[in-house]
Motif scaffolding. Structure first.
Motif, PDB file in Angstrom:
ATOM      1  N   ASP A  71      -2.807  -6.967  -0.794  1.00  0.00           N
ATOM      2  CA  ASP A  71      -3.872  -7.726  -0.136  1.00  0.00           C
ATOM      3  C   ASP A  71      -4.365  -7.056   1.139  1.00  0.00           C
ATOM      4  O   ASP A  71      -5.289  -7.561   1.782  1.00  0.00           O
ATOM      5  CB  ASP A  71      -3.383  -9.134   0.201  1.00  0.00           C
ATOM      6  CG  ASP A  71      -2.067  -9.152   0.975  1.00  0.00           C
ATOM      7  OD1 ASP A  71      -1.255  -8.216   0.812  1.00  0.00           O
ATOM      8  OD2 ASP A  71      -1.846 -10.105   1.750  1.00  0.00           O
ATOM      9  N   MET A  72      -3.788  -5.901   1.525  1.00  0.00           N
ATOM     10  CA  MET A  72      -4.142  -5.226   2.758  1.00  0.00           C
ATOM     11  C   MET A  72      -4.793  -3.876   2.447  1.00  0.00           C
ATOM     12  O   MET A  72      -4.208  -3.057   1.740  1.00  0.00           O
ATOM     13  CB  MET A  72      -2.908  -5.016   3.639  1.00  0.00           C
ATOM     14  CG  MET A  72      -2.184  -6.299   3.993  1.00  0.00           C
ATOM     15  SD  MET A  72      -3.189  -7.398   5.041  1.00  0.00           S
ATOM     16  CE  MET A  72      -3.199  -6.461   6.566  1.00  0.00           C
ATOM     17  N   ALA A  73      -5.997  -3.654   3.006  1.00  0.00           N
ATOM     18  CA  ALA A  73      -6.753  -2.441   2.691  1.00  0.00           C
ATOM     19  C   ALA A  73      -6.020  -1.176   3.091  1.00  0.00           C
ATOM     20  O   ALA A  73      -6.115  -0.153   2.406  1.00  0.00           O
ATOM     21  CB  ALA A  73      -8.125  -2.505   3.374  1.00  0.00           C
ATOM     22  N   GLU A  74      -5.241  -1.211   4.184  1.00  0.00           N
ATOM     23  CA  GLU A  74      -4.552  -0.008   4.645  1.00  0.00           C
ATOM     24  C   GLU A  74      -3.248   0.239   3.892  1.00  0.00           C
ATOM     25  O   GLU A  74      -2.573   1.236   4.130  1.00  0.00           O
ATOM     26  CB  GLU A  74      -4.279  -0.083   6.145  1.00  0.00           C
ATOM     27  CG  GLU A  74      -3.339  -1.178   6.590  1.00  0.00           C
ATOM     28  CD  GLU A  74      -4.029  -2.489   6.900  1.00  0.00           C
ATOM     29  OE1 GLU A  74      -3.462  -3.305   7.650  1.00  0.00           O
ATOM     30  OE2 GLU A  74      -5.165  -2.700   6.393  1.00  0.00           O
ATOM     31  N   GLN A  75      -2.892  -0.653   2.980  1.00  0.00           N
ATOM     32  CA  GLN A  75      -1.680  -0.466   2.172  1.00  0.00           C
ATOM     33  C   GLN A  75      -2.094  -0.264   0.708  1.00  0.00           C
ATOM     34  O   GLN A  75      -2.756   0.706   0.401  1.00  0.00           O
ATOM     35  CB  GLN A  75      -0.728  -1.645   2.365  1.00  0.00           C
ATOM     36  CG  GLN A  75      -0.192  -1.777   3.777  1.00  0.00           C
ATOM     37  CD  GLN A  75       0.658  -0.592   4.213  1.00  0.00           C
ATOM     38  OE1 GLN A  75       1.222   0.119   3.388  1.00  0.00           O
ATOM     39  NE2 GLN A  75       0.732  -0.353   5.511  1.00  0.00           N
ATOM     40  N   ASP A  76      -1.751  -1.195  -0.196  1.00  0.00           N
ATOM     41  CA  ASP A  76      -2.120  -1.015  -1.599  1.00  0.00           C
ATOM     42  C   ASP A  76      -3.421  -1.713  -1.963  1.00  0.00           C
ATOM     43  O   ASP A  76      -3.829  -1.699  -3.131  1.00  0.00           O
ATOM     44  CB  ASP A  76      -0.998  -1.519  -2.505  1.00  0.00           C
ATOM     45  CG  ASP A  76       0.188  -0.573  -2.517  1.00  0.00           C
ATOM     46  OD1 ASP A  76       0.111   0.489  -1.874  1.00  0.00           O
ATOM     47  OD2 ASP A  76       1.203  -0.901  -3.159  1.00  0.00           O
ATOM     48  N   GLY A  77      -4.065  -2.324  -0.988  1.00  0.00           N
ATOM     49  CA  GLY A  77      -5.333  -2.978  -1.257  1.00  0.00           C
ATOM     50  C   GLY A  77      -6.514  -2.056  -0.980  1.00  0.00           C
ATOM     51  O   GLY A  77      -6.334  -0.940  -0.494  1.00  0.00           O
TER      52      GLY A  77
END
Length: 282
Positions: free
Chosen positions: A117-123
């Motif tokens: 759910d996080m763009a800087e991680q797996d999103g």
């Protein structure tokens, strides 16, 4: 003749029970080693992203059962949990790690996704796409027990489980991350309340009864000691939680947000968070 692991047992080695002069050979039952062996009264301890430089010190200080980081899929230590990710910036990562697990015929615990759910991680990875990748993971690695989706947002968790539906396997675990919604400068929601809501979402889905992991949580060294102690007390005594993975032993030159959550300072001394965690474990 009785068998032990495919080997015939000589009569003097065979377990026997005597009834009215009749010798009865009893089978040897091997109980499989549990994936999460209970060592504590509450949830077991896991560390996320412990670099090798602090691994042995952290093992001595905290006695953790598992650890993981982005490269732990390549390690065959029993406490190193693989992590299969689908980051937009590194699309090849899925194939690399999946192939490694296939080569090992891996049958243990593994994490699926890191904050989709996080763009800087797996999103950005939609819950529906994450559900499709879950189906791919259980098909290509059916012997692996998956901890997923490891999102911060509980709404994301709810949509993910709805998209998975009755494809959810009973042996898999539901993973959640707990981070404060106000930038982490103070406690905006205590973990007991967060976990209770997650439990309700799980039990209203097809995954009802699934074991719950707090697969990443990071109290801040800026918090008062009383808040840190209460936070860890709630985490490590949470009913229905199998494992709690705490971030982190050290992060080197990572983002300032991460550096406030370390257990050791640059001299290897326990930080306030590390001290509170140690005191809670005793």
């Amino acid at each position: 003749m009785a068998q032990a692991g495919g080997r015939p047992l000589p009569p003097e080695d065979a377990p026997t029970s005597v009834t009215r002069g009749t010798v009865v050979y009893l089978p040897i039952v091997s109980k499989p080693r549990p994936l999460v062996a209970d060592r504590r009264l509450g949830p077991e301890v896991c560390l996320s992203w412990p670099p090798q430089s602090t691994l042995e010190q952290a093992a001595s200080d905290f006695g953790f059962q598992f650890y993981y980081h982005s490269g732990s899929y390549a390690q065959e230590r029993p406490e190193a949990l693989p992590m299969l990710r689908a980051p937009e910036a590194r699309p090849e990562y899925w194939s690399i790690v999946s192939y490694k697990l296939w080569q090992r015929n891996y049958s243990g615990l593994a994490l699926l996704f890191n904050e989709p759910d996080m763009a800087e991680q797996d999103g950005p990875l939609s819950p529906e796409d994450a559900a499709a990748l879950y189906r791919l993971a259980i098909r290509t690695h059916p012997r692996t027990t998956w901890i997923t989706p490891n999102a911060i947002s509980l709404k994301y968790l709810q949509r993910f489980l709805a998209a998975v539906g009755n494809d959810w396997r009973p042996q898999d675990r539901v993973g959640i991350h707990i981070y404060q919604t106000n930038g982490g400068y103070a406690v905006s929601r205590w973990p007991g309340e967060w976990i209770a809501e997650a439990r309700q979402i799980v039990d209203e889905s097809e995954a009802a009864g699934a074991a719950l992991w707090v697969s990443e949580v990071g109290p801040s060294n800026d918090w008062p000691m009383a808040d840190l102690m209460r936070y860890y007390e709630e985490l490590l005594n949470a009913p229905g939680v199998e494992v709690v993975c705490v971030f982190t032993t050290s992060v080197g030159n990572q983002h300032w947000h991460a550096s406030k959550r370390v257990f050791y300072d640059e001299n290897g001394t326990l930080t306030p968070s590390g001290e509170a965690f140690t005191r809670t474990l005793k």
